[in-house]
Scaffold this motif. Structure first.
Motif, PDB file in Angstrom:
ATOM      1  N   ARG A   1     -11.250   8.329   9.356  1.00 46.48           N
ATOM      2  CA  ARG A   1     -11.953   8.150   7.786  1.00 46.48           C
ATOM      3  C   ARG A   1     -11.811   9.247   7.152  1.00 46.48           C
ATOM      4  O   ARG A   1     -11.426   9.332   6.025  1.00 46.48           O
ATOM      5  CB  ARG A   1     -13.443   7.647   8.195  1.00 46.48           C
ATOM      6  N   SER A   2     -12.132  10.594   7.962  1.00 52.27           N
ATOM      7  CA  SER A   2     -11.886  11.839   7.168  1.00 52.27           C
ATOM      8  C   SER A   2     -10.660  12.096   6.565  1.00 52.27           C
ATOM      9  O   SER A   2     -10.601  12.755   5.510  1.00 52.27           O
ATOM     10  CB  SER A   2     -12.686  12.907   8.044  1.00 52.27           C
TER      11      SER A   2
ATOM     12  N   ALA B   1      -8.143   9.759   5.992  1.00 50.89           N
ATOM     13  CA  ALA B   1      -7.793   8.839   5.259  1.00 50.89           C
ATOM     14  C   ALA B   1      -8.474   9.363   3.671  1.00 50.89           C
ATOM     15  O   ALA B   1      -8.118   9.072   2.694  1.00 50.89           O
ATOM     16  CB  ALA B   1      -8.230   7.412   5.587  1.00 50.89           C
ATOM     17  N   ASP B   2      -9.682   9.617   3.694  1.00 52.37           N
ATOM     18  CA  ASP B   2     -10.435   9.735   2.476  1.00 52.37           C
ATOM     19  C   ASP B   2     -10.019  11.291   1.805  1.00 52.37           C
ATOM     20  O   ASP B   2      -9.727  11.329   0.622  1.00 52.37           O
ATOM     21  CB  ASP B   2     -12.057  10.319   2.659  1.00 52.37           C
ATOM     22  N   ALA B   3      -9.560  12.202   2.610  1.00 54.24           N
ATOM     23  CA  ALA B   3      -9.086  13.492   2.147  1.00 54.24           C
ATOM     24  C   ALA B   3      -7.803  13.104   1.585  1.00 54.24           C
ATOM     25  O   ALA B   3      -7.304  13.975   0.376  1.00 54.24           O
ATOM     26  CB  ALA B   3      -8.833  14.476   3.051  1.00 54.24           C
TER      27      ALA B   3
ATOM     28  N   ALA C   1      -6.285  10.021   0.382  1.00 46.14           N
ATOM     29  CA  ALA C   1      -6.078   8.774  -0.154  1.00 46.14           C
ATOM     30  C   ALA C   1      -5.485   8.632  -1.389  1.00 46.14           C
ATOM     31  O   ALA C   1      -4.457   7.700  -1.625  1.00 46.14           O
ATOM     32  CB  ALA C   1      -7.553   8.097  -0.327  1.00 46.14           C
ATOM     33  N   ASP C   2      -5.529   9.577  -2.283  1.00 48.41           N
ATOM     34  CA  ASP C   2      -4.680   9.647  -3.585  1.00 48.41           C
ATOM     35  C   ASP C   2      -3.219   9.984  -3.397  1.00 48.41           C
ATOM     36  O   ASP C   2      -2.493   9.038  -3.977  1.00 48.41           O
ATOM     37  CB  ASP C   2      -5.449  10.656  -4.499  1.00 48.41           C
TER      38      ASP C   2
ATOM     39  N   SER D   1      -1.481   6.987  -1.621  1.00 47.75           N
ATOM     40  CA  SER D   1      -1.493   5.675  -2.458  1.00 47.75           C
ATOM     41  C   SER D   1      -0.157   5.366  -2.892  1.00 47.75           C
ATOM     42  O   SER D   1       0.453   4.354  -3.511  1.00 47.75           O
ATOM     43  CB  SER D   1      -2.524   5.335  -3.268  1.00 47.75           C
TER      44      SER D   1
ATOM     45  N   ARG E   1      -0.330   1.783   1.445  1.00 43.17           N
ATOM     46  CA  ARG E   1      -1.920   1.497   1.466  1.00 43.17           C
ATOM     47  C   ARG E   1      -2.455   1.867   2.848  1.00 43.17           C
ATOM     48  O   ARG E   1      -1.705   1.616   3.737  1.00 43.17           O
ATOM     49  CB  ARG E   1      -2.272   0.256   0.880  1.00 43.17           C
TER      50      ARG E   1
ATOM     51  N   ASP F   1     -14.238   0.300   9.689  1.00 45.38           N
ATOM     52  CA  ASP F   1     -13.883   1.252   8.493  1.00 45.38           C
ATOM     53  C   ASP F   1     -13.554   2.682   9.246  1.00 45.38           C
ATOM     54  O   ASP F   1     -13.429   3.572   8.371  1.00 45.38           O
ATOM     55  CB  ASP F   1     -14.409   1.255   7.387  1.00 45.38           C
ATOM     56  N   ASP F   2     -13.709   2.963  10.333  1.00 44.69           N
ATOM     57  CA  ASP F   2     -13.387   4.337  11.002  1.00 44.69           C
ATOM     58  C   ASP F   2     -12.177   4.715  10.963  1.00 44.69           C
ATOM     59  O   ASP F   2     -11.921   5.843  11.083  1.00 44.69           O
ATOM     60  CB  ASP F   2     -14.201   4.308  12.402  1.00 44.69           C
TER      61      ASP F   2
ATOM     62  N   TYR G   1      -1.607   3.590   7.930  1.00 51.92           N
ATOM     63  CA  TYR G   1      -1.139   3.882   6.872  1.00 51.92           C
ATOM     64  C   TYR G   1       0.149   2.757   6.701  1.00 51.92           C
ATOM     65  O   TYR G   1       0.883   3.029   7.461  1.00 51.92           O
ATOM     66  CB  TYR G   1      -0.821   5.162   6.493  1.00 51.92           C
TER      67      TYR G   1
END
Length: 128
Positions: A4-5, A7-9, A11-12, A15, A19, A34-35, A39
């Motif tokens: 998650r960390s 993916a969050d960092a 994500a932009d 994309s 996805r 969702d952990d 990709y």
């Protein structure tokens, strides 16, 4: 697969080429799903110089030596696939640097190709 960390960092940036899909174990869609994310790189770019690259292996489609057309290489994308080997994902250097910064020694980067003749591609790109 990304936590998650990470993916969050990223994500932009990620994309642009694909996805992030939640990783679900055995159909269990609990909050734990969702952990982790897979990709899924969806961008396929026809940038492989097939004359100078190795022919895809008959059994896997794997390309052991990839040579790219520099002017067709999608440098703005973090990762991409080529039509000749859709099962493989190629990452651009800037994206690998971002991942390495977040993951440290938990990632192994292997050079596939470079315009710089002093750099040597890894001899076993797809092997573990």
């Amino acid at each position: 697969m990304l936590g998650r960390s990470v993916a969050d960092a990223l994500a932009d940036e990620l994309s642009a080429a694909g996805r992030l899909v939640p990783f679900v174990i055995d159909g269990n869609e609990s909050s734990e799903s969702d952990d982790y994310f897979v990709y899924l790189v969806e961008r396929i770019v026809d940038c492989l110089d097939t004359r100078r690259s190795s022919k895809p292996k008959k059994t896997t489609g794997e390309i052991t030596k990839a040579v790219f057309f520099p002017d067709a290489l999608p440098a703005e994308l973090p990762a991409f696939r080529v039509p000749q080997y859709c099962g493989g994902v190629y990452w651009n250097g800037w994206a690998v640097d971002c991942l390495a910064e977040l993951l440290g020694d938990d990632i192994e980067a292997r050079l596939v190709w470079s315009e710089d003749p002093s750099l040597t591609p890894h001899p076993n790109l797809w092997g573990f």
